[in-house]
Scaffold this motif. Sequence first.
Motif, PDB file in Angstrom:
ATOM      1  N   THR A 439       0.826  -1.204   0.000  1.00 56.86           N
ATOM      2  CA  THR A 439       0.000   0.000   0.000  1.00 56.86           C
ATOM      3  C   THR A 439       0.863   1.258   0.000  1.00 56.86           C
ATOM      4  OG1 THR A 439      -1.732  -1.153   1.211  1.00 56.86           O
ATOM      5  CG2 THR A 439      -1.782   1.237   1.265  1.00 56.86           C
ATOM      6  N   TYR A 440       1.920   1.253   0.802  1.00 60.75           N
ATOM      7  CA  TYR A 440       2.786   2.430   0.899  1.00 60.75           C
ATOM      8  C   TYR A 440       3.395   2.783  -0.464  1.00 60.75           C
ATOM      9  CZ  TYR A 440       2.629   0.656   5.694  1.00 60.75           C
ATOM     10  OH  TYR A 440       2.213   0.172   6.909  1.00 60.75           O
ATOM     11  N   ASP A 441       3.776   1.748  -1.227  1.00 60.11           N
ATOM     12  CA  ASP A 441       4.389   1.977  -2.532  1.00 60.11           C
ATOM     13  C   ASP A 441       3.367   2.551  -3.518  1.00 60.11           C
ATOM     14  OD1 ASP A 441       6.685   0.716  -1.425  1.00 60.11           O
ATOM     15  OD2 ASP A 441       5.834  -1.239  -1.927  1.00 60.11           O
ATOM     16  N   LEU A 442       2.148   2.040  -3.455  1.00 57.77           N
ATOM     17  CA  LEU A 442       1.094   2.573  -4.313  1.00 57.77           C
ATOM     18  C   LEU A 442       0.832   4.038  -3.976  1.00 57.77           C
ATOM     19  CD1 LEU A 442      -1.056   2.050  -6.491  1.00 57.77           C
ATOM     20  CD2 LEU A 442      -2.612   1.320  -4.666  1.00 57.77           C
ATOM     21  N   HIS A 443       0.751   4.355  -2.686  1.00 56.55           N
ATOM     22  CA  HIS A 443       0.542   5.741  -2.259  1.00 56.55           C
ATOM     23  C   HIS A 443       1.687   6.643  -2.723  1.00 56.55           C
ATOM     24  CE1 HIS A 443      -2.454   4.924   1.301  1.00 56.55           C
ATOM     25  NE2 HIS A 443      -2.819   4.372   0.166  1.00 56.55           N
ATOM     26  N   ALA A 444       2.923   6.175  -2.561  1.00 58.87           N
ATOM     27  CA  ALA A 444       4.082   6.974  -2.970  1.00 58.87           C
ATOM     28  C   ALA A 444       4.045   7.259  -4.468  1.00 58.87           C
ATOM     29  CB  ALA A 444       5.381   6.251  -2.600  1.00 58.87           C
ATOM     30  N   THR A 445       3.603   6.272  -5.246  1.00 51.49           N
ATOM     31  CA  THR A 445       3.549   6.421  -6.698  1.00 51.49           C
ATOM     32  C   THR A 445       2.448   7.392  -7.115  1.00 51.49           C
ATOM     33  OG1 THR A 445       4.379   4.156  -6.929  1.00 51.49           O
ATOM     34  CG2 THR A 445       3.391   5.159  -8.877  1.00 51.49           C
ATOM     35  N   VAL A 446       1.297   7.301  -6.467  1.00 56.04           N
ATOM     36  CA  VAL A 446       0.203   8.238  -6.736  1.00 56.04           C
ATOM     37  C   VAL A 446       0.646   9.663  -6.423  1.00 56.04           C
ATOM     38  CG1 VAL A 446      -2.108   8.963  -6.016  1.00 56.04           C
ATOM     39  CG2 VAL A 446      -1.637   6.542  -6.418  1.00 56.04           C
TER      40      VAL A 446
END
Length: 481
Positions: A439-446
């Motif tokens: 989830t953290y990686d998805l948030h960082a990418t967004v």
Amino acid sequence: MSINSRRDFLLKSGLGLGAGAVSGLLPGGGLLHAASAADLVDPLAPKQPHFPAKVKSVIWLHQNGAPSTLDLFDYKPALVSLAGQEVPASFLKGIKTSTQGGVGKLYASKRTWKQHGESAAWFSDLVPNIATQADKIAFIKSSVTVGATHDISILKLNTGDLSPGRPSLGAWVSYALGTANPDLPPYVVLYNGKNEPSAGSVNWNSGFLPAVYQGTAFRPGPSPILYLERPELRTAEQQRASLDLLKRLNNDGAARYSADTELKARVRSYELADRMQVAAPEAVDLAKESDATKELYGLNDETSASYGTTLLRARRLVERGVRFVQVVTGAPDGQTEITSWDAHSDLEKNHAVNAKMIDKPIAGLLADLQSRGLLESTLVVWTSEFGRTSYGQSGNGRDHNPWGYTQWVAGGGIKAGTTYGATDEIGLQVADKDKAVDTYDLHATVLQLLGLDHLKTTFLNNGRSERPTVVYGKVIKELLA
């Protein structure tokens, strides 16, 4: 009038706007903590990102209940050939499987699969319309999360934490970028069906950020916000006079108590609610949309109509500058038995209904955004709290799977037609742990696509510099064009 009595007056009276309309903008009618609140002269004024943004808005499509992406996007011939057998021990290595029903035998549903587009991406027969948009999509087939219960993993999906109290991703975006349309909230939550999503506003709250940044839930139907309409016997002039009086009183209090940000936040919510009486109903009114557009979103079919209406509203909101639109799936019209993707039993029936509900509307959204020149400035994220297991449960269902599942993104700044990561041969775990996307990686990418460095997007809370991805997160650069 003392500051305390004015505060009581504000809390207990709606002054025609309704206390509920304001508490829809401030969680539980709550106020800001002066010790941690930012300067609220205009907390939603537009702010510059850290670097040039690829997109202006995000449409976050949460598939509530966790679909089996093994039956939608992640084709596994080995699962078909091994169906009915015990799960080989090698595939279970390193994971705890005590989620609910234990480990059943491998289960293959009655799917047919085809490759689509120049990307040759695999899609099942459940999503034929989304398949037509294959070359707009970048798949993340190595998604992982923590927790295997819906409410906990949904909270992590939206806030990055397993416990309530942290801001949602949309709240961080509102805090970091402000609003692009002062007549609408920068962060809106939409859902279809008759009931608010499970766990409710904890998944779009502002946490320790000032309350003005939390999401505003728009209900289905022509009146999106409770108590927004002015009472019949109250004129616009009377309402304006009341708000002007409140503003004078609060400005007087603010001059004497400069450290108190509570009244500033409250009166700004009243002012926004006043403007929203015109802007919000117009933004979700589909009367001027063409019949062809309505059909594109599936409004001509009972199963897809409510979700299609929600996605068409999402497009209208990003058209009007809303930064973050969080869309949560609910029950299709006419359905009382199937209310989410949660298919521990009778997966065939559950997914047939839910896939029909979302397939045409999502394909319509992607095509419509592109035709209007909005796809380049909008990021669409298809996501869920976790996936479902390759082994069966209850004979014809699947259990929760946080160890390897599919999500996808489309829109501005995305390397469309690509796939990042993979699951193992039976679709149970991520094949290459170095490519696991939390989830953290998805948030960082967004955030990266919005022009925000997740390491530099910070807020001082109780002496600690907090950021959206806690102490984790990496941008998935392979997804970026």
